[in-house]
Design a protein around this motif. Structure first.
Motif, PDB file in Angstrom:
ATOM      1  N   LEU A   1       0.829  -1.204   0.000  1.00 34.42           N
ATOM      2  CA  LEU A   1       0.000   0.000   0.000  1.00 34.42           C
ATOM      3  C   LEU A   1       0.864   1.256   0.000  1.00 34.42           C
ATOM      4  O   LEU A   1       1.967   1.261   0.538  1.00 34.42           O
ATOM      5  CB  LEU A   1      -0.903   0.027   1.234  1.00 34.42           C
ATOM      6  CG  LEU A   1      -1.916  -1.089   1.397  1.00 34.42           C
ATOM      7  CD1 LEU A   1      -2.670  -0.913   2.715  1.00 34.42           C
ATOM      8  CD2 LEU A   1      -2.892  -1.100   0.243  1.00 34.42           C
TER       9      LEU A   1
ATOM     10  N   LYS B   1     -13.981   2.264   4.578  1.00 35.22           N
ATOM     11  CA  LYS B   1     -13.979   1.736   3.210  1.00 35.22           C
ATOM     12  C   LYS B   1     -12.860   0.728   2.970  1.00 35.22           C
ATOM     13  O   LYS B   1     -13.051  -0.275   2.305  1.00 35.22           O
ATOM     14  CB  LYS B   1     -13.852   2.889   2.207  1.00 35.22           C
ATOM     15  CG  LYS B   1     -15.076   3.756   2.139  1.00 35.22           C
ATOM     16  CD  LYS B   1     -14.934   4.785   1.045  1.00 35.22           C
ATOM     17  CE  LYS B   1     -16.167   5.647   0.972  1.00 35.22           C
ATOM     18  NZ  LYS B   1     -16.009   6.954   1.588  1.00 35.22           N
ATOM     19  N   ARG B   2     -11.656   1.015   3.500  1.00 32.93           N
ATOM     20  CA  ARG B   2     -10.482   0.196   3.174  1.00 32.93           C
ATOM     21  C   ARG B   2     -10.017  -0.741   4.276  1.00 32.93           C
ATOM     22  O   ARG B   2      -9.288  -1.687   4.007  1.00 32.93           O
ATOM     23  CB  ARG B   2      -9.315   1.108   2.804  1.00 32.93           C
ATOM     24  CG  ARG B   2      -9.579   1.934   1.578  1.00 32.93           C
ATOM     25  CD  ARG B   2      -8.326   2.616   1.168  1.00 32.93           C
ATOM     26  NE  ARG B   2      -8.551   3.483   0.022  1.00 32.93           N
ATOM     27  CZ  ARG B   2      -7.606   3.968  -0.725  1.00 32.93           C
ATOM     28  NH1 ARG B   2      -6.350   3.688  -0.457  1.00 32.93           N
ATOM     29  NH2 ARG B   2      -7.884   4.742  -1.742  1.00 32.93           N
TER      30      ARG B   2
ATOM     31  N   ILE C   1      -4.818   1.053   6.198  1.00 38.57           N
ATOM     32  CA  ILE C   1      -4.232   2.200   5.497  1.00 38.57           C
ATOM     33  C   ILE C   1      -2.849   2.527   6.053  1.00 38.57           C
ATOM     34  O   ILE C   1      -2.494   2.121   7.158  1.00 38.57           O
ATOM     35  CB  ILE C   1      -5.113   3.470   5.602  1.00 38.57           C
ATOM     36  CG1 ILE C   1      -5.284   3.905   7.054  1.00 38.57           C
ATOM     37  CG2 ILE C   1      -6.452   3.264   4.930  1.00 38.57           C
ATOM     38  CD1 ILE C   1      -5.907   5.272   7.215  1.00 38.57           C
TER      39      ILE C   1
ATOM     40  N   SER D   1     -14.161  -2.916   9.140  1.00 38.46           N
ATOM     41  CA  SER D   1     -15.307  -2.171   8.628  1.00 38.46           C
ATOM     42  C   SER D   1     -16.605  -2.733   9.201  1.00 38.46           C
ATOM     43  O   SER D   1     -16.743  -3.934   9.399  1.00 38.46           O
ATOM     44  CB  SER D   1     -15.330  -2.261   7.106  1.00 38.46           C
ATOM     45  OG  SER D   1     -16.478  -1.648   6.584  1.00 38.46           O
TER      46      SER D   1
ATOM     47  N   GLN E   1     -13.680  -6.703   4.439  1.00 36.73           N
ATOM     48  CA  GLN E   1     -12.905  -7.275   3.351  1.00 36.73           C
ATOM     49  C   GLN E   1     -11.766  -8.175   3.840  1.00 36.73           C
ATOM     50  O   GLN E   1     -11.439  -9.151   3.196  1.00 36.73           O
ATOM     51  CB  GLN E   1     -12.286  -6.152   2.504  1.00 36.73           C
ATOM     52  CG  GLN E   1     -13.301  -5.253   1.860  1.00 36.73           C
ATOM     53  CD  GLN E   1     -12.662  -4.024   1.248  1.00 36.73           C
ATOM     54  OE1 GLN E   1     -11.490  -3.760   1.444  1.00 36.73           O
ATOM     55  NE2 GLN E   1     -13.446  -3.255   0.528  1.00 36.73           N
TER      56      GLN E   1
END
Length: 98
Positions: free
Chosen positions: A17, A42-43, A46, A87, A92
């Protein structure tokens, strides 16, 4: 609280990333924390870079980011912070069992 195995897993995921936020001279602000929370939703995982002109201690900045967003501090390496927050609506990443 993440286990060592889970942190290793997340570090391997975060390796590729790019940092999407930067903490500069102004330090950690409420606006930045709100934006980070939205991106974490969302991710989930990070990277945040701390710029050279930031006058605060990098460990304090990393803790402030983690506490302010409710995320887990996965890693602080150099001036790069890796944060993880599962999340609520868009899961995910499946963490390995401890």
């Amino acid at each position: 609280m993440l286990t060592g195995k889970q942190k290793r897993f997340l570090r391997s995921k975060a390796h590729h990333l790019d940092p999407i936020f930067q903490v500069g001279k102004g330090g950690v602000s409420e606006t930045m924390l709100k934006q980070l929370e939205d991106v974490l939703e969302k991710r989930e995982l990070i990277k945040v870079s701390i710029l050279q002109n930031n006058e605060d201690d990098k460990h304090e900045v990393a803790e402030a980011l983690a506490e302010g967003t409710g995320a887990e501090l996965v890693q602080l390496i150099g001036l790069t912070v890796v944060l993880y927050k599962p999340s609520v609506n868009n899961r995910q990443i499946q963490l390995p069992k401890s």
